[in-house]
Write an enzyme that holds these catalytic residues in place. Sequence first.
Site, PDB file in Angstrom:
ATOM      1  N   THR A  72     -51.844  23.364 -12.184  1.00  0.00           N
ATOM      2  CA  THR A  72     -51.035  24.097 -11.206  1.00  0.00           C
ATOM      3  C   THR A  72     -51.657  25.460 -10.883  1.00  0.00           C
ATOM      4  O   THR A  72     -52.389  26.017 -11.713  1.00  0.00           O
ATOM      5  CB  THR A  72     -49.609  24.323 -11.784  1.00  0.00           C
ATOM      6  OG1 THR A  72     -48.939  25.328 -11.035  1.00  0.00           O
ATOM      7  CG2 THR A  72     -49.643  24.791 -13.242  1.00  0.00           C
ATOM      8  N   ASP A  73     -51.319  25.984  -9.716  1.00  0.00           N
ATOM      9  CA  ASP A  73     -51.807  27.329  -9.357  1.00  0.00           C
ATOM     10  C   ASP A  73     -51.181  28.405 -10.244  1.00  0.00           C
ATOM     11  O   ASP A  73     -51.667  29.546 -10.287  1.00  0.00           O
ATOM     12  CB  ASP A  73     -51.551  27.629  -7.871  1.00  0.00           C
ATOM     13  CG  ASP A  73     -50.086  27.588  -7.454  1.00  0.00           C
ATOM     14  OD1 ASP A  73     -49.223  27.270  -8.303  1.00  0.00           O
ATOM     15  OD2 ASP A  73     -49.798  27.873  -6.275  1.00  0.00           O
ATOM     16  N   GLU A  74     -50.100  28.041 -10.969  1.00  0.00           N
ATOM     17  CA  GLU A  74     -49.409  29.059 -11.774  1.00  0.00           C
ATOM     18  C   GLU A  74     -50.261  29.556 -12.944  1.00  0.00           C
ATOM     19  O   GLU A  74     -49.953  30.583 -13.542  1.00  0.00           O
ATOM     20  CB  GLU A  74     -48.054  28.530 -12.256  1.00  0.00           C
ATOM     21  CG  GLU A  74     -47.198  28.110 -11.070  1.00  0.00           C
ATOM     22  CD  GLU A  74     -45.716  27.924 -11.342  1.00  0.00           C
ATOM     23  OE1 GLU A  74     -45.201  28.525 -12.289  1.00  0.00           O
ATOM     24  OE2 GLU A  74     -45.092  27.180 -10.571  1.00  0.00           O
TER      25      GLU A  74
ATOM     26  N   TYR B 255     -44.058  28.106 -19.159  1.00  0.00           N
ATOM     27  CA  TYR B 255     -44.573  26.892 -18.489  1.00  0.00           C
ATOM     28  C   TYR B 255     -46.040  27.069 -18.122  1.00  0.00           C
ATOM     29  O   TYR B 255     -46.890  26.240 -18.451  1.00  0.00           O
ATOM     30  CB  TYR B 255     -43.737  26.597 -17.229  1.00  0.00           C
ATOM     31  CG  TYR B 255     -44.424  25.668 -16.242  1.00  0.00           C
ATOM     32  CD1 TYR B 255     -44.649  24.329 -16.562  1.00  0.00           C
ATOM     33  CD2 TYR B 255     -44.863  26.130 -14.991  1.00  0.00           C
ATOM     34  CE1 TYR B 255     -45.289  23.471 -15.669  1.00  0.00           C
ATOM     35  CE2 TYR B 255     -45.499  25.287 -14.087  1.00  0.00           C
ATOM     36  CZ  TYR B 255     -45.714  23.957 -14.437  1.00  0.00           C
ATOM     37  OH  TYR B 255     -46.352  23.112 -13.547  1.00  0.00           O
TER      38      TYR B 255
ATOM     39  N   LYS C 240     -49.487  25.060 -19.402  1.00  0.00           N
ATOM     40  CA  LYS C 240     -50.421  24.344 -18.509  1.00  0.00           C
ATOM     41  C   LYS C 240     -51.832  24.934 -18.656  1.00  0.00           C
ATOM     42  O   LYS C 240     -52.833  24.216 -18.615  1.00  0.00           O
ATOM     43  CB  LYS C 240     -49.951  24.433 -17.052  1.00  0.00           C
ATOM     44  CG  LYS C 240     -48.667  23.698 -16.734  1.00  0.00           C
ATOM     45  CD  LYS C 240     -48.755  22.184 -16.888  1.00  0.00           C
ATOM     46  CE  LYS C 240     -49.586  21.522 -15.812  1.00  0.00           C
ATOM     47  NZ  LYS C 240     -49.536  20.027 -15.927  1.00  0.00           N
TER      48      LYS C 240
ATOM     49  N   ASN D 143     -47.165  24.791  -4.744  1.00  0.00           N
ATOM     50  CA  ASN D 143     -45.836  24.154  -4.804  1.00  0.00           C
ATOM     51  C   ASN D 143     -45.753  22.945  -3.884  1.00  0.00           C
ATOM     52  O   ASN D 143     -46.062  23.042  -2.694  1.00  0.00           O
ATOM     53  CB  ASN D 143     -44.757  25.151  -4.377  1.00  0.00           C
ATOM     54  CG  ASN D 143     -44.501  26.201  -5.430  1.00  0.00           C
ATOM     55  OD1 ASN D 143     -45.399  26.930  -5.833  1.00  0.00           O
ATOM     56  ND2 ASN D 143     -43.270  26.282  -5.900  1.00  0.00           N
ATOM     57  N   ASN D 144     -45.302  21.831  -4.432  1.00  0.00           N
ATOM     58  CA  ASN D 144     -45.099  20.606  -3.643  1.00  0.00           C
ATOM     59  C   ASN D 144     -43.647  20.509  -3.179  1.00  0.00           C
ATOM     60  O   ASN D 144     -42.751  21.027  -3.831  1.00  0.00           O
ATOM     61  CB  ASN D 144     -45.351  19.377  -4.517  1.00  0.00           C
ATOM     62  CG  ASN D 144     -46.810  19.088  -4.765  1.00  0.00           C
ATOM     63  OD1 ASN D 144     -47.219  17.938  -4.833  1.00  0.00           O
ATOM     64  ND2 ASN D 144     -47.636  20.121  -4.922  1.00  0.00           N
TER      65      ASN D 144
ATOM     66  N   LYS E 252     -35.451  22.191  -8.548  1.00  0.00           N
ATOM     67  CA  LYS E 252     -36.485  22.974  -7.870  1.00  0.00           C
ATOM     68  C   LYS E 252     -35.938  23.489  -6.541  1.00  0.00           C
ATOM     69  O   LYS E 252     -35.020  22.901  -5.962  1.00  0.00           O
ATOM     70  CB  LYS E 252     -37.735  22.114  -7.634  1.00  0.00           C
ATOM     71  CG  LYS E 252     -38.310  21.496  -8.909  1.00  0.00           C
ATOM     72  CD  LYS E 252     -39.143  22.480  -9.698  1.00  0.00           C
ATOM     73  CE  LYS E 252     -39.515  21.998 -11.096  1.00  0.00           C
ATOM     74  NZ  LYS E 252     -40.193  20.747 -11.208  1.00  0.00           N
TER      75      LYS E 252
END
Length: 342
Positions: free
Chosen positions: A124-126, A149, A153, A178-179, A188
């Site tokens: 994820t970009d997070e 979280y 990841k 984000n999807n 979400k």
Amino acid sequence: MRILVTGGAGFIGSNFVRYMLDSYANYSLINLDLLTYAGNLENLKGLANNSHHRFVQGDICDQETVETLMGSGLDAVINFAAESHVDRSILDASAFLRTNIAGTYTLLEAARKHKVARFVQISTDEVYGSLGPQGAFTEQTPLAPNSPYAASKTSADLLVRAFYHTYQFPAVITRCSNNYGPYQFPEKLIPLLISNALREKPLPIYGDGLYVRDWLFVEDHCAAIDKVLHHGKAGEIYNIGGNNEKTNLEIVNLVLDQLKKSAALIRHVQDRPGHDRRYAIDAAKIGSELNWQPRVQFSDGMRRTIDWYVKNQDWVEHIRSGEYMRYYEKMYDHRSQTLQEL
Ligand code: NAD
Ligand code: TYD
């Protein structure tokens, strides 16, 4: 190809399973999913009799199950399985450390032992942390996760990196923004806003609502993973994004507009601790090296998403009758007195 997909009963995983079965008539998918609160066999409706899809209920942390599947002659593993919600990780991170870190390690070790030729880690970009008003994350941006979280990841990404570096294990990492789209669990932002608005319930917006996310329609994410699976280079990282930055207030207003509901439903509630201000992705690498671009316009994707939730209110109702409502009360009760009506 014979592919092990983990977490394929969740939001992105179930969309990916359907995408692959539609795209490759001769591929076989084994779908390993624990069916946690976020996993839902209703997401795989219609696939029960598909001889190219086999569902296995099991845990990616369970070495015996994982070893058995890895030894069954796989060409690739795609690891979607994860605890995926930031707010839950703030309440209790233990399941995140177990699944996202120990689970990924269990998969890597077994895949290496059985010489699986391709391992795609869905990250994820997070992992990059938060941006100021300018710029975008590239694959070289330093890792700076801010939530439990994101930290879990990031840890998984570092294990994948170490397996490539140490053992030349043929893994690749994707880091997507984000999807949104059908089958996303209503904890979400976007599905929560849609399902609450449909029921005329308050729409909780954290803090000032000026937090920015880059939104990508889930089908575009599936197409990007398809590219990485077939053409990605071992040891590489590919950022995936929609070039589509929106504030949370823009999102809530768009949902209200499309559903013709009143802005009076919006409630500014207590902010998320450590809330990342802005995410933006520079997806130039996957564009130039693997020829992938996002195709679905945001207005189109949102129309399709909202239509899906309108037509599938039963799906949401089944979720709302389970564990989710206990979480909802715990998460939103303390945020604002005015949310009693939730
Ligand atoms: P999700 O929460 O909807 O689905 C996760 C799935 O994993 C569920 O079906 C769950 O049952 C399963 N699972 C959880 N623990 C498991 C375990 N121990 N063993 C086997 N299965 C287990 O998540 P999602 O939104 O579909 O995200 C999928 C992946 O994509 C995650 O790795 C997430 O970090 C990543 N990602 C998500 C987004 C997003 O916007 N949703 C963006 C970028 C990356
Ligand atoms: P979310 O969908 O949880 O994704 P992530 O935190 O992984 O980006 O949240 C998207 C944005 O929406 C984020 O800035 C937090 C915000 N948000 C709200 O304002 N209200 C809500 O009830 C939720 C769930 C999220």
